[in-house]
Design a protein around this motif. Structure first.
Motif, PDB file in Angstrom:
ATOM      1  N   ARG A  46       0.825  -1.202   0.000  1.00  0.00           N
ATOM      2  CA  ARG A  46       0.000   0.000   0.000  1.00  0.00           C
ATOM      3  C   ARG A  46       0.869   1.266   0.000  1.00  0.00           C
ATOM      4  N   SER A  53      -5.348  -0.887  -3.321  1.00  0.00           N
ATOM      5  CA  SER A  53      -6.163  -1.451  -2.244  1.00  0.00           C
ATOM      6  C   SER A  53      -5.652  -2.839  -1.888  1.00  0.00           C
ATOM      7  N   ASN A  85     -10.334   3.740  10.100  1.00  0.00           N
ATOM      8  CA  ASN A  85     -11.787   3.868  10.056  1.00  0.00           C
ATOM      9  C   ASN A  85     -12.332   2.587  10.677  1.00  0.00           C
ATOM     10  N   ARG A  90     -10.762  -0.358   8.084  1.00  0.00           N
ATOM     11  CA  ARG A  90      -9.776  -0.089   7.047  1.00  0.00           C
ATOM     12  C   ARG A  90      -8.854   1.057   7.439  1.00  0.00           C
ATOM     13  N   TRP A  91      -7.652   0.984   6.897  1.00  0.00           N
ATOM     14  CA  TRP A  91      -6.673   2.053   7.021  1.00  0.00           C
ATOM     15  C   TRP A  91      -6.651   2.829   5.718  1.00  0.00           C
ATOM     16  N   ASN A  92      -6.687   4.145   5.809  1.00  0.00           N
ATOM     17  CA  ASN A  92      -6.564   5.024   4.657  1.00  0.00           C
ATOM     18  C   ASN A  92      -5.193   5.686   4.728  1.00  0.00           C
ATOM     19  N   SER A  97      -3.912   4.995  -0.841  1.00  0.00           N
ATOM     20  CA  SER A  97      -4.062   3.542  -0.711  1.00  0.00           C
ATOM     21  C   SER A  97      -4.956   3.192   0.469  1.00  0.00           C
ATOM     22  N   VAL A  98      -5.495   1.971   0.428  1.00  0.00           N
ATOM     23  CA  VAL A  98      -6.405   1.495   1.463  1.00  0.00           C
ATOM     24  C   VAL A  98      -6.050   0.061   1.816  1.00  0.00           C
ATOM     25  N   GLU A 100      -7.941  -2.952   3.833  1.00  0.00           N
ATOM     26  CA  GLU A 100      -9.202  -3.372   4.448  1.00  0.00           C
ATOM     27  C   GLU A 100      -9.026  -4.710   5.153  1.00  0.00           C
TER      28      GLU A 100
END
Length: 126
Positions: A46, A53, A85, A90-92, A97-98, A100
């Motif tokens: 990421r 993603s 989040n 999930r990490w943003n 990039s993400v 999940e």
């Protein structure tokens, strides 16, 4: 002043993290560092591929949340580097990039991820 902890991979983790094949299997006994190696692989992807993603899967959602499992470990690695989040698990990342977290306990759970374009999917405890 608190001393910053530095994580160092084991020989087996280093070998896993150095592979560039599309599919790599990593086995061994409990406590051998497989979850951390998978998590680091996905985080590395990421960071290196902006706008990408990644998906990290376990069979049950509760397994992701256990005290030394993937989600708590990701907080140790990513706090201050990406935004969590908790509703969407999930990490943003700042680069778009993400990462999940998800589960596939039942056959129909696979449809949760239909049409998503993941650059990497990791199955912990496959």
């Amino acid at each position: 002043m608190a001393e910053e902890k530095v994580w160092r991979p084991s020989k087996k983790q280093s070998l896993f993290l150095s592979r560039d094949e599309d599919e790599v299997l990593y086995g061994g006994a409990a406590g051998g560092g497989k979850t951390m190696a998978l998590l680091l692989s996905n985080i590395k992807g990421r960071v290196e591929i902006p706008g990408s993603s990644g998906l990290f899967l376990r069979r049950q959602l509760s397994d992701l949340k256990k005290s030394d499992s993937a989600i708590p470990q990701s907080h140790k690695l990513l706090n201050g580097h990406a935004a969590w989040n908790g509703t969407e698990l999930r990490w943003n990342f700042p680069n778009g990039s993400v990462l999940e977290f998800g589960h596939c306990q039942d056959e129909e759970d696979k449809y949760r991820y239909k049409s998503a374009g993941y650059a990497e999917i990791d199955f912990d405890e496959l």
